[in-house]
Enzyme design. Structure first.
Site, PDB file in Angstrom:
ATOM      1  N   GLU A   1     -14.377  -7.123   4.127  1.00 53.73           N
ATOM      2  CA  GLU A   1     -13.771  -8.398   4.525  1.00 53.73           C
ATOM      3  C   GLU A   1     -14.775  -9.537   4.448  1.00 53.73           C
ATOM      4  O   GLU A   1     -14.590 -10.597   5.061  1.00 53.73           O
ATOM      5  CB  GLU A   1     -13.143  -8.274   5.920  1.00 53.73           C
ATOM      6  CG  GLU A   1     -11.986  -7.293   5.918  1.00 53.73           C
ATOM      7  CD  GLU A   1     -10.898  -7.619   6.926  1.00 53.73           C
ATOM      8  OE1 GLU A   1     -11.117  -8.473   7.798  1.00 53.73           O
ATOM      9  OE2 GLU A   1      -9.833  -7.015   6.831  1.00 53.73           O
TER      10      GLU A   1
ATOM     11  N   LYS B   1       0.787  -7.892  10.571  1.00 55.67           N
ATOM     12  CA  LYS B   1       0.472  -7.776   9.143  1.00 55.67           C
ATOM     13  C   LYS B   1       1.813  -7.504   8.474  1.00 55.67           C
ATOM     14  O   LYS B   1       2.364  -6.408   8.630  1.00 55.67           O
ATOM     15  CB  LYS B   1      -0.458  -6.589   8.893  1.00 55.67           C
ATOM     16  CG  LYS B   1      -1.826  -6.661   9.536  1.00 55.67           C
ATOM     17  CD  LYS B   1      -2.521  -5.313   9.341  1.00 55.67           C
ATOM     18  CE  LYS B   1      -3.805  -5.185  10.085  1.00 55.67           C
ATOM     19  NZ  LYS B   1      -4.229  -3.764  10.175  1.00 55.67           N
TER      20      LYS B   1
HETATM   21  P1  PGA Z   1      -6.925  -3.001   7.240  1.00 55.01           P
HETATM   22  O1  PGA Z   1      -7.826  -3.614   8.410  1.00 55.01           O
HETATM   23  O2  PGA Z   1      -6.333  -4.090   6.452  1.00 55.01           O
HETATM   24  O3  PGA Z   1      -7.930  -2.184   6.453  1.00 55.01           O
HETATM   25  O4  PGA Z   1      -5.876  -2.156   7.916  1.00 55.01           O
HETATM   26  C1  PGA Z   1      -7.527  -4.750   9.131  1.00 55.01           C
HETATM   27  C2  PGA Z   1      -7.686  -4.525  10.618  1.00 55.01           C
HETATM   28  O5  PGA Z   1      -7.939  -3.403  11.075  1.00 55.01           O
HETATM   29  O6  PGA Z   1      -7.512  -5.475  11.397  1.00 55.01           O
HETATM   30 ZN    ZN Z   2      -7.600  -3.866  13.252  1.00 56.08          ZN
END
Ligand code: PGA
Ligand code: ZN
Length: 422
Positions: A214, A346
């Site tokens: 990230e 998400k």
């Molecule tokens: P991921 O991580 O997109 O790899 O699931 C994001 C998070 O855990 O906030």
């Molecule tokens: Zn997370």
């Protein structure tokens, strides 16, 4: 009624080097919109999954040509000529056509692309910004107005560990959260300044300044608390005040270090049972200016969640990500059990904009806070930025304040602040 003239989907590559789906929708007046989706889980009963080709001769089986042809050959012919204002109906039709709990038949990469295209096309044809269109859509659907008053407070992922980095840190994200009293522009500026200074501090300590998935640095440090110490040092160097101007957050993503009912991290030389680990987490929140802890306990350890929530949630957000996985039953249960005070949104963990709205509605009815987040596998699409403003999430979390796929989203928020929320 603005109608769908064409939809054309194709493969692109995401920020982890994995194929994903992008698509363009052409309206009957020839205006066009394009959108893409991040990578989701590959195989999970508990959250929506991507449809992958499983052809070992292409992209190690990760190709998405089946999802692409579902869109181009199966779905488009059925919605050709339909109004792009039929978001709720078309989302529902797609979910019914999929018929599975985890979107495994059509794939969330198929469904979410269509859902995002519809919202984008509708906003273009109404000549309003995307966030405004989605805000109105929520209001019309739930008869509840969400006044657009602010840009959500950004959470910046400065140091990566856990699954997101090839380093020694157990926790997945060490985050910086500028005070919510700042404008978005000021918060963003502070975060970038901290990021640049953090690089200098790491170099001074002979730690690597390589980055994780990230965009945050991924140094090898002796303990997880060392990462927070380094962040404190960095912020103080810049003469910003920890606990006043700048707060910290951690995404502990603790499922990864929860083994045989115990928690094993480098800060302790032994596995910790729930009580000892609870005390560890609590003292971390007392020793550092922490505003948010995400996934502090494993998603099966409801007792741990409830105890921590009772102890710290007066001043600190206890955030469920893997705990909830955008599942509305889990969210309702977590709220009933007082296991957390906030959760991560998400969109590709659930499927469509309509389903995101359902979760938002549950949250708003129960005064539960929510954070709109990007994935580790991202594209340069900035749809989630408009979504966060539309539903007025308290926070957003898009990764470090660097790298194209991260700053595309932060930059869009900055633009909304500059141009729309004057
Ligand atoms: P991921 O991580 O997109 O790899 O699931 C994001 C998070 O855990 O906030
Ligand atoms: Zn997370």
């Amino acid at each position: 009624m603005p109608a769908i003239k064409n939809i054309h989907a194709y493969e692109i590559i995401d920020s982890k080097g994995i194929p994903t789906v992008e698509a363009t929708l052409t309206l009957d007046d020839d205006r066009m919109v394009t959108t893409s989706v991040p990578g989701a889980s590959n195989a999970s009963q508990n959250e929506a999954v991507d449809l992958r080709d499983e052809d070992p001769n292409r992209f190690s089986g990760q190709g998405v040509t089946h999802a692409v042809s579902y869109i181009n050959e199966l779905i488009f012919p059925k919605i050709k000529g339909a109004s792009v204002f039929k978001q709720i109906e078309i989302d529902k039709w797609l979910c019914d056509a999929d018929g599975t709990k985890n979107k495994s038949r059509l794939g969330v990469n198929t469904i979410l692309v269509i859902s995002q295209l519809l919202a984008k096309a509708a906003s273009v044809s109404k000549q309003v910004p995307l966030f405004k269109y989605m805000n109105d859509l929520y209001e019309n659907t739930y008869k509840e107005e969400i006044p657009i008053e602010k840009i959500p407070t950004p959470i910046f992922n400065m140091i990566n560990g856990g699954q997101h980095a090839n380093n020694s840190l157990d926790f997945q994200e060490f985050e910086v959260i500028p005070s919510s009293s700042f404008t978005f522009g000021t918060a963003y500026q502070r975060a970038v300044e901290i990021f640049v200074e953090l690089k200098r501090v790491l170099e001074y300590r002979n730690a690597t300044t390589a980055v994780g998935e990230e965009g945050g640095f991924s140094p090898n440090l002796t303990t997880n608390m060392d990462a927070l110490e380094i962040l404190m040092e960095t912020v103080t160097q810049l003469k910003m005040k920890c606990g006043l101007d700048i707060f910290f957050g951690v995404d502990m993503a603790s499922n990864r270090f929860f083994k045989n009912g115990q928690y094993l991290i480098k800060d302790k030389g032994h596995s910790m049972k729930r009580e000892e680990y609870l005390n560890f987490v609590k003292s971390m929140t007392e020793n550092y200016p922490i505003l948010s802890v995400e996934d502090p306990f494993a998603d099966s350890d409801w007792e741990g969640w409830k105890k921590l929530n009772e102890l710290i949630s007066k001043n600190i957000y206890v955030v469920g990500d893997e705990l909830i996985r955008m599942n509305k039953d889990k969210l309702a249960y977590a709220i009933r059990e007082s296991a957390c005070t906030s959760f991560i949104i998400k969109p590709n963990q659930v499927g469509s904009i309509t389903e995101v709205f359902e979760m938002v509605n549950i949250a708003r009815k129960t005064n539960t806070s929510y954070v709109v987040a990007a994935r580790s596998s991202e594209t340069n699409d900035d749809f989630v930025s408009d979504l966060s403003v539309a539903i007025q999430s308290e926070f957003v979390k898009f990764g470090a304040p660097t790298r194209g796929e991260r700053v595309a989203k932060y930059n869009r928020l900055w633009q909304i602040e500059r141009e729309e929320l004057k």
